[in-house]
Design a protein around this motif. Sequence first.
Motif, PDB file in Angstrom:
ATOM      1  N   UNK A  94       0.815  -1.210   0.000  1.00 32.14           N
ATOM      2  CA  UNK A  94       0.000   0.000   0.000  1.00 32.14           C
ATOM      3  C   UNK A  94       0.849   1.261   0.000  1.00 32.14           C
ATOM      4  N   UNK A  95       1.891   1.247   0.809  1.00 32.01           N
ATOM      5  CA  UNK A  95       2.754   2.433   0.924  1.00 32.01           C
ATOM      6  C   UNK A  95       3.517   2.689  -0.379  1.00 32.01           C
ATOM      7  N   UNK A  96       4.072   1.635  -0.994  1.00 30.04           N
ATOM      8  CA  UNK A  96       4.860   1.828  -2.209  1.00 30.04           C
ATOM      9  C   UNK A  96       3.982   2.218  -3.396  1.00 30.04           C
ATOM     10  N   UNK A  97       2.799   1.641  -3.483  1.00 33.40           N
ATOM     11  CA  UNK A  97       1.892   2.013  -4.566  1.00 33.40           C
ATOM     12  C   UNK A  97       1.445   3.463  -4.405  1.00 33.40           C
ATOM     13  N   UNK A  98       1.123   3.864  -3.192  1.00 31.22           N
ATOM     14  CA  UNK A  98       0.710   5.249  -2.951  1.00 31.22           C
ATOM     15  C   UNK A  98       1.819   6.226  -3.318  1.00 31.22           C
ATOM     16  N   UNK A  99       3.064   5.843  -3.023  1.00 32.03           N
ATOM     17  CA  UNK A  99       4.197   6.721  -3.336  1.00 32.03           C
ATOM     18  C   UNK A  99       4.383   6.885  -4.849  1.00 32.03           C
ATOM     19  N   UNK A 100       3.970   5.873  -5.624  1.00 37.78           N
ATOM     20  CA  UNK A 100       4.102   5.949  -7.085  1.00 37.78           C
ATOM     21  C   UNK A 100       3.037   6.836  -7.719  1.00 37.78           C
ATOM     22  N   UNK A 101       1.953   7.136  -7.008  1.00 42.82           N
ATOM     23  CA  UNK A 101       0.880   8.014  -7.457  1.00 42.82           C
ATOM     24  C   UNK A 101       0.303   7.615  -8.819  1.00 42.82           C
ATOM     25  N   UNK A 102      -0.085   6.354  -8.997  1.00 46.84           N
ATOM     26  CA  UNK A 102      -0.673   5.965 -10.286  1.00 46.84           C
ATOM     27  C   UNK A 102      -2.102   6.492 -10.418  1.00 46.84           C
ATOM     28  N   UNK A 103      -2.565   6.574 -11.657  1.00 50.75           N
ATOM     29  CA  UNK A 103      -3.967   6.946 -11.912  1.00 50.75           C
ATOM     30  C   UNK A 103      -4.872   5.727 -11.912  1.00 50.75           C
ATOM     31  N   UNK A 104      -4.271   4.540 -12.059  1.00 54.46           N
ATOM     32  CA  UNK A 104      -5.023   3.291 -12.069  1.00 54.46           C
ATOM     33  C   UNK A 104      -4.068   2.182 -11.651  1.00 54.46           C
ATOM     34  N   UNK A 126      -6.137   0.945  -1.317  1.00 50.73           N
ATOM     35  CA  UNK A 126      -7.229   1.896  -1.117  1.00 50.73           C
ATOM     36  C   UNK A 126      -7.080   2.663   0.197  1.00 50.73           C
ATOM     37  N   UNK A 127      -6.495   1.998   1.196  1.00 48.27           N
ATOM     38  CA  UNK A 127      -6.294   2.642   2.496  1.00 48.27           C
ATOM     39  C   UNK A 127      -5.312   3.794   2.396  1.00 48.27           C
ATOM     40  N   UNK A 128      -4.352   3.680   1.468  1.00 46.57           N
ATOM     41  CA  UNK A 128      -3.312   4.706   1.333  1.00 46.57           C
ATOM     42  C   UNK A 128      -3.599   5.710   0.221  1.00 46.57           C
ATOM     43  N   UNK A 129      -4.390   5.281  -0.798  1.00 43.28           N
ATOM     44  CA  UNK A 129      -4.587   6.120  -1.974  1.00 43.28           C
ATOM     45  C   UNK A 129      -5.942   5.819  -2.601  1.00 43.28           C
ATOM     46  N   UNK A 130      -6.706   6.847  -2.868  1.00 42.38           N
ATOM     47  CA  UNK A 130      -8.018   6.680  -3.492  1.00 42.38           C
ATOM     48  C   UNK A 130      -7.830   6.566  -5.002  1.00 42.38           C
ATOM     49  N   UNK A 131      -7.558   5.344  -5.452  1.00 42.84           N
ATOM     50  CA  UNK A 131      -7.264   5.094  -6.849  1.00 42.84           C
ATOM     51  C   UNK A 131      -8.117   3.926  -7.335  1.00 42.84           C
ATOM     52  N   UNK A 132      -8.628   3.983  -8.561  1.00 38.13           N
ATOM     53  CA  UNK A 132      -9.400   2.843  -9.091  1.00 38.13           C
ATOM     54  C   UNK A 132      -8.509   1.611  -9.233  1.00 38.13           C
ATOM     55  N   UNK A 151     -15.430  -4.588  -1.979  1.00 38.19           N
ATOM     56  CA  UNK A 151     -15.556  -3.124  -2.059  1.00 38.19           C
ATOM     57  C   UNK A 151     -14.292  -2.414  -2.525  1.00 38.19           C
ATOM     58  N   UNK A 152     -13.136  -3.075  -2.424  1.00 38.59           N
ATOM     59  CA  UNK A 152     -11.892  -2.430  -2.841  1.00 38.59           C
ATOM     60  C   UNK A 152     -11.600  -2.592  -4.328  1.00 38.59           C
ATOM     61  N   UNK A 153     -12.380  -3.420  -5.021  1.00 36.41           N
ATOM     62  CA  UNK A 153     -12.169  -3.673  -6.443  1.00 36.41           C
ATOM     63  C   UNK A 153     -13.231  -2.920  -7.237  1.00 36.41           C
ATOM     64  N   UNK A 154     -12.781  -2.125  -8.198  1.00 33.28           N
ATOM     65  CA  UNK A 154     -13.700  -1.318  -9.006  1.00 33.28           C
ATOM     66  C   UNK A 154     -14.054  -1.971 -10.330  1.00 33.28           C
ATOM     67  N   UNK A 155     -13.079  -2.656 -10.931  1.00 31.26           N
ATOM     68  CA  UNK A 155     -13.288  -3.251 -12.248  1.00 31.26           C
ATOM     69  C   UNK A 155     -12.587  -4.610 -12.317  1.00 31.26           C
ATOM     70  N   UNK A 156     -13.094  -5.468 -13.181  1.00 29.04           N
ATOM     71  CA  UNK A 156     -12.393  -6.731 -13.481  1.00 29.04           C
ATOM     72  C   UNK A 156     -12.415  -6.948 -14.986  1.00 29.04           C
ATOM     73  N   UNK A 157     -11.463  -7.754 -15.466  1.00 31.73           N
ATOM     74  CA  UNK A 157     -11.437  -8.172 -16.861  1.00 31.73           C
ATOM     75  C   UNK A 157     -11.428  -9.684 -16.902  1.00 31.73           C
ATOM     76  N   UNK A 158     -12.367 -10.254 -17.645  1.00 36.13           N
ATOM     77  CA  UNK A 158     -12.392 -11.696 -17.850  1.00 36.13           C
ATOM     78  C   UNK A 158     -11.680 -12.052 -19.152  1.00 36.13           C
ATOM     79  N   UNK A 159     -11.118 -13.245 -19.189  1.00 43.04           N
ATOM     80  CA  UNK A 159     -10.481 -13.709 -20.405  1.00 43.04           C
ATOM     81  C   UNK A 159      -9.153 -13.018 -20.673  1.00 43.04           C
ATOM     82  N   UNK A 160      -8.717 -13.097 -21.935  1.00 41.23           N
ATOM     83  CA  UNK A 160      -7.457 -12.462 -22.312  1.00 41.23           C
ATOM     84  C   UNK A 160      -7.580 -10.949 -22.152  1.00 41.23           C
ATOM     85  N   UNK A 161      -6.484 -10.318 -21.714  1.00 35.19           N
ATOM     86  CA  UNK A 161      -6.615  -8.945 -21.242  1.00 35.19           C
ATOM     87  C   UNK A 161      -6.116  -7.835 -22.132  1.00 35.19           C
TER      88      UNK A 161
END
Length: 549
Positions: A94-104, A126-132, A151-161
Amino acid sequence: MPRLLLLQPPIEDFYDTDIRLQPIGLCLLKAAVERYLPHWQVEVRDFHQNHGRKTIAVPRELAYLKKYYTHRDQSPFSTFHQYFRFGADADTIGREVAAARPDLVGVSSLFTPYYREVLECAAAIKKKLNVPIIVGGSHVSSAPESVLSDPSVDFIIRGEGERPLVEFLHVFSMAGDLRQVPNLGFKEQGRMIFNPVAANYPLAEIPDPDFSDLPVGRYLYQGRPICFLLTSRGCPHRCGFCSVHRTFGTRYRRRQPGDVVREMKALYEKGYRVFDFEDDNLTFDLKSFKKLCLLIIDQFAGCGIQLLAMNGISYASLDLESLRLMRTAGFTHLNLALVSTDEKVLAAQKRPHRVGDFSVVAGMAHGLGFQVVAHQILGLPGETLDAMIETLAFLARHPLLIGVSIFYLTPGAPVAQGFPEMSPADFFRSRSTAMAIESPGCTRDDLFTLFISARIFNFVKGISSGGRELTLTDFFARSGGVEPRIRRGFSLLEELLLNHRLHASCNGVFHEVARFNASLFFRVWNRVGRLSTQDGGAVILSFIDHPCA
């Protein structure tokens, strides 16, 4: 420039397959986004490999295993003892992802028993950064509700991505209509919406995986940098215990051999020397596969590469010519899935393989110098204990090592339709180590005993016979001058043969393995008769000339 962070999560289990961790799927996604949406910045982070391991408590869903995995056994026959977390802790992620500041953030969910670790990562982020957060992978393709409902997952992809992710990022950037994105799952006013699954890009339009975020020396095989390759997608077979079609569909597609070799040459220039083909059915199109081998021989002669196919190869499509080409190209090991010798079981599981062909292929492979491992699945639905014994004895009589997997349910596999709907606890126990499914004719003790029996046979197979046929007395005479762990194996095996008790060796102290059924072991031992060693010799499993008699 918008930023996408793709991450491989940690796992928790009794053991880890530490040489099959390179996240090729995420690297393929990175490459596809870079080609089709070059204004997106994509980074792959692996929070599994090179983050150490930590001993943790055995989960309550697996508490019944404590009476099986009881001791820290230091013998060659050991099973498991401690439960571990392999990879970074949730707070660090959580801490390292938040530090990277991704949009997704995208998270890979490949294997069903580890989907909780995926959800834990999502919650920590999600606890560290409000990101999809978007999740994809094999488990999502088979059981999408189990992930999207969190509740922490906004989207999923089925099959090949590749295509779905590219189209999703385009719509996401424009705040467009999510219903137009193939394979996407999302939430709308508290409801889960699953868009239809559509075809991916043609394989020729998917760029080579981008491994640039992962140092070349991070993934090693016997000390040499290893890289994964895919030459095809999908499998034309419909084995009952397999769910691969839920991810890759029902159509088998193969890349041009020249494109594969071009990719290999680029990876070789970067420093990779071992290449592992992770196809689900590498040799189904045998003509194309032989062409690939010929190209590799031509382009890599004298380069010292090693080729592997650790995901296994179907022996149904192999012949002597293909095996010779594989050996010349640089393949050193051959993993073959026998599954069972019971023709009725194979038919029920829709396995298009004949047992007689296995012996032919295994014999040819051994003669060409391959290190062969053959895999059996214990506890398949409808298989009797006698049939399992016969399969194990059959493999023991061949010059190969025995790989045993204990049957577990996988969501989306055809055989799962004959069982009650899988619960979250069933998902968690969807692993061989769980020994989760018993049947009226095969108890957990039986599964445990046969698993250890295979390890005992492999121990005998691994002792050099000098290519000769040995009696048991000859075999035990070879216990001198070997390293301590092997010496312990000789002592424990002789104790088992003499007194019908198996012991674990723990820092010089011996503890009886209480759940091991010696009488079942001897049913297999007596069924084998003549065990073939890896070096082409044999051990006669008769007590006539030995004090065990």
